[in-house]
Scaffold this active site. Sequence first.
Site, PDB file in Angstrom:
ATOM      1  N   GLY A 134      12.573  42.036  -7.124  1.00 22.71           N
ATOM      2  CA  GLY A 134      13.379  42.334  -5.949  1.00 22.71           C
ATOM      3  C   GLY A 134      14.446  41.288  -5.707  1.00 22.71           C
TER       4      GLY A 134
ATOM      5  N   ASP B 217       1.269  35.419   0.062  1.00 18.30           N
ATOM      6  CA  ASP B 217       0.743  35.303   1.422  1.00 18.30           C
ATOM      7  C   ASP B 217      -0.673  35.857   1.433  1.00 18.30           C
ATOM      8  OD1 ASP B 217       3.441  34.981   3.316  1.00 18.30           O
ATOM      9  OD2 ASP B 217       3.781  36.217   1.532  1.00 18.30           O
TER      10      ASP B 217
ATOM     11  N   ARG C   7      27.082  44.081  -5.902  1.00 16.10           N
ATOM     12  CA  ARG C   7      26.358  43.899  -4.642  1.00 16.10           C
ATOM     13  C   ARG C   7      25.237  42.885  -4.743  1.00 16.10           C
ATOM     14  NH1 ARG C   7      26.294  49.328  -0.947  1.00 16.10           N
ATOM     15  NH2 ARG C   7      28.434  49.986  -1.382  1.00 16.10           N
TER      16      ARG C   7
ATOM     17  N   GLY D 180       6.876  41.053  -8.749  1.00 17.67           N
ATOM     18  CA  GLY D 180       7.156  40.668  -7.373  1.00 17.67           C
ATOM     19  C   GLY D 180       6.065  39.843  -6.735  1.00 17.67           C
TER      20      GLY D 180
ATOM     21  N   ARG E  28      15.227  35.538  -8.833  1.00 21.27           N
ATOM     22  CA  ARG E  28      14.114  35.700  -9.780  1.00 21.27           C
ATOM     23  C   ARG E  28      14.595  36.377 -11.052  1.00 21.27           C
ATOM     24  NH1 ARG E  28       9.892  38.343  -6.606  1.00 21.27           N
ATOM     25  NH2 ARG E  28       9.960  36.328  -5.542  1.00 21.27           N
TER      26      ARG E  28
END
Length: 243
Positions: free
Chosen positions: A5, A195, A31, A76, A9
């Site tokens: 994402g 997390d 973009r 991810g 990375r």
Amino acid sequence: MLLPGDPNRATRIAARFDGGIEASRLVTSHRGLLGYTGAMNGVPVSVQTTMMGTPTTTIVVEELLMLGATTFIRVGTCGGFGRLDIGDVVVAMAAASASGIGAQLGGGEATAPTASIDVVLALAAASRAQGLTTHVGPIVTSDVFYDPHPGGAVRWGRRGYMAAEMESAALFLLAMRERAKGRPVRAGTILTVSDVIVDPTVAQEVRAGSDETWFRPPEDEVTRRVDLTIGAALEAAAQLGRD
């Protein structure tokens, strides 16, 4: 085709291609969705940024499908449930769609976004070969990072899902659609637990001296752990490219 994402990375992944970033080719920066192509262990490999969420992921994957890509690996991060720890790896078998994309791609009917078994096995094997603590199972794809549901994101952990993220259901549904057309499209997801989402109703050890419901380590530690997962994803991509 590796699908992070984060554009930073994507660049870190390209830097690990054969010959490093100098030997890779930047094919798009439109973009800020950076895309590179190169090789890993002599096998052609590319990486393309998707940004966050299912809307941009579907745009990117649809256009890659138009260009002829057939193997996709999302690389991810995620919020882990239960006994998962920071830095653990999750290889998704399926991704429940707590997202509008399920209704969009499923015509308003129930969907079962499922990864391709050969990609799942290659990712799990590569991760374990690198000595990473690896979990294989179902995850949930959500449209929201800060879940407003009264039960919070942790409700998914209580149902047996391993982690929450924001893209995989879209990727799996698109790959499934293409396979139904007879195209040899396959997809998988490998995630680093960045997390920990602690269930406050379940007694477990206090993490890092904190009793907060969410715990995230310093960003440099997250990056280090993600880089380990990137190594496993690249090895799996090369193996799948040889098969």
